[in-house]
Design an enzyme around this catalytic site. Structure first.
Site, PDB file in Angstrom:
ATOM      1  N   ASP A 218       0.817  -1.215   0.000  1.00 26.69           N
ATOM      2  CA  ASP A 218       0.000   0.000   0.000  1.00 26.69           C
ATOM      3  C   ASP A 218       0.854   1.270   0.000  1.00 26.69           C
ATOM      4  O   ASP A 218       1.877   1.352   0.688  1.00 26.69           O
ATOM      5  CB  ASP A 218      -0.845  -0.044   1.279  1.00 26.69           C
ATOM      6  CG  ASP A 218      -1.794   1.130   1.429  1.00 26.69           C
ATOM      7  OD1 ASP A 218      -2.793   1.161   0.705  1.00 26.69           O
ATOM      8  OD2 ASP A 218      -1.545   2.006   2.284  1.00 26.69           O
ATOM      9  N   GLU A 287       1.281  -0.414  -5.021  1.00 26.66           N
ATOM     10  CA  GLU A 287       0.305   0.630  -5.344  1.00 26.66           C
ATOM     11  C   GLU A 287       1.008   1.978  -5.344  1.00 26.66           C
ATOM     12  O   GLU A 287       1.419   2.475  -4.305  1.00 26.66           O
ATOM     13  CB  GLU A 287      -0.800   0.659  -4.289  1.00 26.66           C
ATOM     14  CG  GLU A 287      -1.867   1.681  -4.639  1.00 26.66           C
ATOM     15  CD  GLU A 287      -2.453   2.439  -3.453  1.00 26.66           C
ATOM     16  OE1 GLU A 287      -3.576   2.925  -3.583  1.00 26.66           O
ATOM     17  OE2 GLU A 287      -1.781   2.564  -2.423  1.00 26.66           O
TER      18      GLU A 287
END
Ligand code: GLC
Ligand code: MG
Length: 571
Positions: A218, A287
């Protein structure tokens, strides 16, 4: 002689079998919204376990799951208070083991979401850091404030949080500001502290030992910030107000050079783990919303390897409902042009942070876009519900849960809240769309569930879901795995693409993104020498499957086709 040599080259090129992840479709499960087994209105692990049959039936073998860890749920799991415990409403570590055993039995891989940039303010590390407990003093980014001319304490610089408002919060007890690139309840870890890096590796090791196949990592652009804490310059966006993230140009808080080194180091860590255990690849998908050069660098720098896949968000960020076929072609080719050939492409059109593809691009274009994602080479990514063409739900201000929406307030929340793309999966037309037996659900079910649901789509002779299943099958064909790609916009409404591999059937993709019938002429492809046969169509297309066409044919509004070309008998 030359012929034999060619043959060897061909075997060398195509004889090497790809690793398990290279042609995969990864299905993103948002656990709060997938399936609720115990009726509390929130999805859970046993719910996922009970619905793995759907994932298998769709043809999927790999999933990535948004965070399931212990969390106060300020950012719905992206604020983790214990990386090795499960959030109680989702279940227990034993439930997770049950889920992963069932997944293994069905041949479905689980990729975990790994959130290393920040923790919850409730995490033990932060609590210890607040007190300057030895060993934890520098676990987070703590900085003294400055006094302004009136003697008021001010944060160290002008940085803004991604969720809006300043990126610094003052802690009275410690007498310092801490950095948070997201909500104040998500303090950023100090990635320059070796103890933090060790603790994060221990987290990865914990889940690898339990048996996960890798991580979706993330928010990597936010890992490091300028060590001198310099002010960021203003953007030229006149619509931005001083508390909007887009007010500043984030040259000192995003994609700093050290981030790449860390990603490369983690790749080595994962590769070592595989080497020391069973030699099965554990993958890293990262990401990063970044420009194309920054994005592809996360894959590796030529010498060192990085992420196996770094999400390609360009179909999502660069295209909208007004995009032309030229825009589509340009966006696809942008990715292909910048990604060094040794890496595997991937295509994303939706996730829990962006409005759903059908709402963003127009519901009539859902099949055409699903077909495109699956037609392009490399890895496809599916956000839960895309396989049935789910649209954004309506969420009132009273029901709003997303911290971005809440920070924006009742006037502005609709433009930014992410709740609309997180509404419960629409399984059938029963109460709560079959998602939950409870009296209410954490976000309202979208109002179209009576007609738009998996059960109805399985029963219909044609549906988004049936197309999706066939696309997954089509991807198993050698040309779709190994074939070259050419993309051509024939005019502003007609997007076409070709996958071809010498000696094999070629496949053509045709998508009329416009509202009028178009005469498509495939003579622009010298590679196409024979008749074509329709092998897949969007719902209710005018040319049914099995139709033979020449290189010129009419394509109705929003229709999409995949056609097969037999290999030329003579070259
Ligand atoms: C990522 C997640 C998003 C979350 C943010 C902070 O962008 O996808 O949902 O809010 O990180 O963790
Ligand atoms: Mg539940």
């Amino acid at each position: 002689m030359i012929g034999v040599k060619c043959l060897f080259v061909v075997i060398a090129l195509y004889g090497v079998s790809a690793d398990w992840w290279e042609h995969e479709v990864f299905y993103q499960i948002y656990p709060r919204s997938f399936a609720d087994s115990d009726g509390d209105g929130v999805g859970d692990l046993i719910g996922i376990k009970q619905r793995l049959g759907h994932i298998k039936d769709a043809g999927i073998n790999s999933t990535w799951i948004s965070p399931i860890f212990k969390s106060p749920m300020v950012d719905f799991g992206y604020d983790i208070s214990d990386f090795t415990q499960i959030y109680s409403e989702f279940g227990t570590v034993d439930d997770f083991k049950e889920l992963s055993d069932e997944a293994a039995r069905l041949g479905i891989r689980l990729i975990m979401d790994f959130v290393p940039n920040h923790t919850s303010d409730q995490h033990e590390w932060f609590q210890l850091s607040l007190n300057r407990t030895e060993g934890y003093e520098d676990f987070y980014v703590w900085v003294n404030g400055t006094l302004d001319s009136e003697g008021n304490l001010q944060p160290p610089n002008n940085w803004i949080s991604n969720f809006g408002n300043g990126a610094w919060t003052y802690d009275e007890g410690r007498g310092q500001f801490y950095l948070h690139q997201f909500s104040p309840k998500q303090p950023d870890l100090n990635m320059r502290n070796p103890k933090v890096l060790q603790a994060l590796k221990d987290v990865m090791k914990f889940w690898l030992d339990i048996g996960v196949s890798g991580f979706r990592v993330d928010a990597i652009p936010f890992f490091y910030e300028d060590i001198e804490l310099r002010d960021e310059p203003r953007t030229y966006d006149p619509t931005a107000t001083p508390n909007d993230y887009k007010y500043l140009n984030h040259i000192y808080t995003l994609n700093q050079p050290e981030t790449y080194d860390l990603i490369y180091e983690w790749r080595e860590f994962l590769d070592n783990y595989s080497r020391e255990t069973d030699n099965v690849t554990r993958i890293m998908m990262t990401e990063a919303y970044a420009d194309i050069q920054e994005t592809v660098l996360y894959y590796g720098d030529g010498e060192r390897k990085g992420a196996h896949l770094t999400f390609n968000f360009f179909l999502l960020t660069d295209l909208n409902i007004n995009s032309t076929a030229y825009d589509f072609m340009f966006t696809i080719n942008k990715w292909i042009s910048y990604l060094p050939v040794q890496y595997v492409s991937n295509w994303v059109v939706g996730n829990h942070d962006n409005p759903r593809v059908g709402s963003r691009m127009g519901a009539e274009r859902i099949d055409g876009i699903n077909m495109l994602v699956m037609f392009l080479p490399g890895v496809g990514v599916t956000y839960y519900g895309e396989e049935i063409g789910m649209l954004d739900g309506y969420v009132s201000w009273e029901d709003t849960k997303d911290p971005i929406g809440l920070t924006a307030g009742p006037q502005k929340y609709q433009a930014v809240s992410r709740d609309i793309e997180r509404t419960p999966f629409q399984w059938d037309d029963s109460k709560n769309a079959g998602f939950s037996k409870g009296n209410s659900t954490w976000l309202p079910v979208a109002s179209n569930y009576k007609t738009l649901n998996l059960k109805a789509e399985k029963e219909a002779s044609q549906s988004h879901y049936k197309i999706y299943q066939q696309l997954i099958e089509l991807r198993k064909i050698t040309t779709m795995k190994e074939g070259e790609l050419i993309v051509k916009a024939l005019n502003k409404n007609v997007l076409t693409a070709l996958r071809y591999l010498p000696g094999h059937e070629s496949y053509v993709y045709v998508f009329n993104i416009g509202a009028n019938t178009e005469l498509v002429d495939l003579s622009h492809y010298v590679e196409i020498q024979n008749q074509l046969e329709v092998v897949l169509t969007s719902v209710d297309a005018s040319l049914p499957k099995g139709t033979q066409v020449s290189k010129q044919f009419n394509v109705g509004p929003y229709e999409a086709y995949i056609l097969e070309v037999s290999p030329a008998t003579t070259a």
